[in-house]
Design an enzyme around this catalytic site. Sequence first.
Site, PDB file in Angstrom:
ATOM      1  N   CYS A   1      15.771  -5.673  -4.249  1.00 32.09           N
ATOM      2  CA  CYS A   1      17.214  -5.414  -4.206  1.00 32.09           C
ATOM      3  C   CYS A   1      18.011  -6.704  -4.461  1.00 32.09           C
ATOM      4  O   CYS A   1      18.044  -7.205  -5.567  1.00 32.09           O
ATOM      5  CB  CYS A   1      17.589  -4.761  -2.883  1.00 32.09           C
ATOM      6  SG  CYS A   1      19.185  -3.901  -2.938  1.00 32.09           S
TER       7      CYS A   1
ATOM      8  N   HIS B   1      13.919  -0.153  -2.464  1.00 32.90           N
ATOM      9  CA  HIS B   1      13.221  -0.678  -1.294  1.00 32.90           C
ATOM     10  C   HIS B   1      11.851  -0.005  -1.135  1.00 32.90           C
ATOM     11  O   HIS B   1      11.770   1.135  -0.665  1.00 32.90           O
ATOM     12  CB  HIS B   1      14.056  -0.458  -0.031  1.00 32.90           C
ATOM     13  CG  HIS B   1      15.299  -1.264   0.012  1.00 32.90           C
ATOM     14  ND1 HIS B   1      15.335  -2.555   0.500  1.00 32.90           N
ATOM     15  CD2 HIS B   1      16.566  -0.990  -0.407  1.00 32.90           C
ATOM     16  CE1 HIS B   1      16.565  -3.038   0.402  1.00 32.90           C
ATOM     17  NE2 HIS B   1      17.326  -2.107  -0.149  1.00 32.90           N
TER      18      HIS B   1
ATOM     19  N   GLU C   1       9.606  -0.796   1.012  1.00 28.04           N
ATOM     20  CA  GLU C   1       9.148  -0.871   2.404  1.00 28.04           C
ATOM     21  C   GLU C   1       9.551   0.321   3.250  1.00 28.04           C
ATOM     22  O   GLU C   1       8.968   0.554   4.320  1.00 28.04           O
ATOM     23  CB  GLU C   1       9.667  -2.167   3.051  1.00 28.04           C
ATOM     24  CG  GLU C   1      11.166  -2.221   3.280  1.00 28.04           C
ATOM     25  CD  GLU C   1      11.967  -2.716   2.095  1.00 28.04           C
ATOM     26  OE1 GLU C   1      13.130  -3.107   2.285  1.00 28.04           O
ATOM     27  OE2 GLU C   1      11.428  -2.714   0.976  1.00 28.04           O
TER      28      GLU C   1
END
Length: 222
Positions: free
Chosen positions: A84, A175, A177
């Site tokens: 990001c 993202h 994660e």
Amino acid sequence: MASEHETIVILDFGSQYAQLIARRIRELRVHSVILPASASLQTIREHFPKGIILSGGPASVTSVKQPKWAKGILQEGIPILGICYGMQLVAHYMGGRVAATKQREFGRAKLQIIDRADLFAGLGQSGSIIVWMSHGDRIEKLPPGFKPIAQTENSPVAAMKFVKHGCQFFCLQFHPEVAHTIHGKKILKNFVQGICKVRPTWTMGSFLKNSIEEIREKVGHD
């Protein structure tokens, strides 16, 4: 401190997900450490990182109030994964152009994979996966030498890479994660174990054992 063969350093630019990135790396049985974005190049080197992850964050690279960071890591020859804001940093400092989007992209998005090598190895056999976006800026012009490896409807460059001259830069606008990104853990595994070549040998037990030994050496009989 971890040996040079096992650590992934995460530079935190104020991301709400920094701790989650570290957790995901540790779930892969690889040691990770979070450092503030302002950490000096020397401090980063002391951890002998096999890879560096640049986290997301609330800032904009188009603002004069950017967080201070050790830009020298881009010349260290260490594989880098920008997430990001981290992606936008790499694009900005490597000669690309970042600009505000007309409409902020937030939430689930369909990622069309262009290049299934390296970071996306073993993914997107159907051509796309669902990812989680949260950004107000996007890459308008690729830095020299970079190539797009994925896109969404609102982000023509949702992922990019540069692999040449001893450098390996991989960047994601989304993202990996978070649980909302399908196959996000696989993407991180491809970076950590496939690109950085880190063996999955770390465990919390070994971390505690090494930490106790280090503390005893420092404290002695005090």
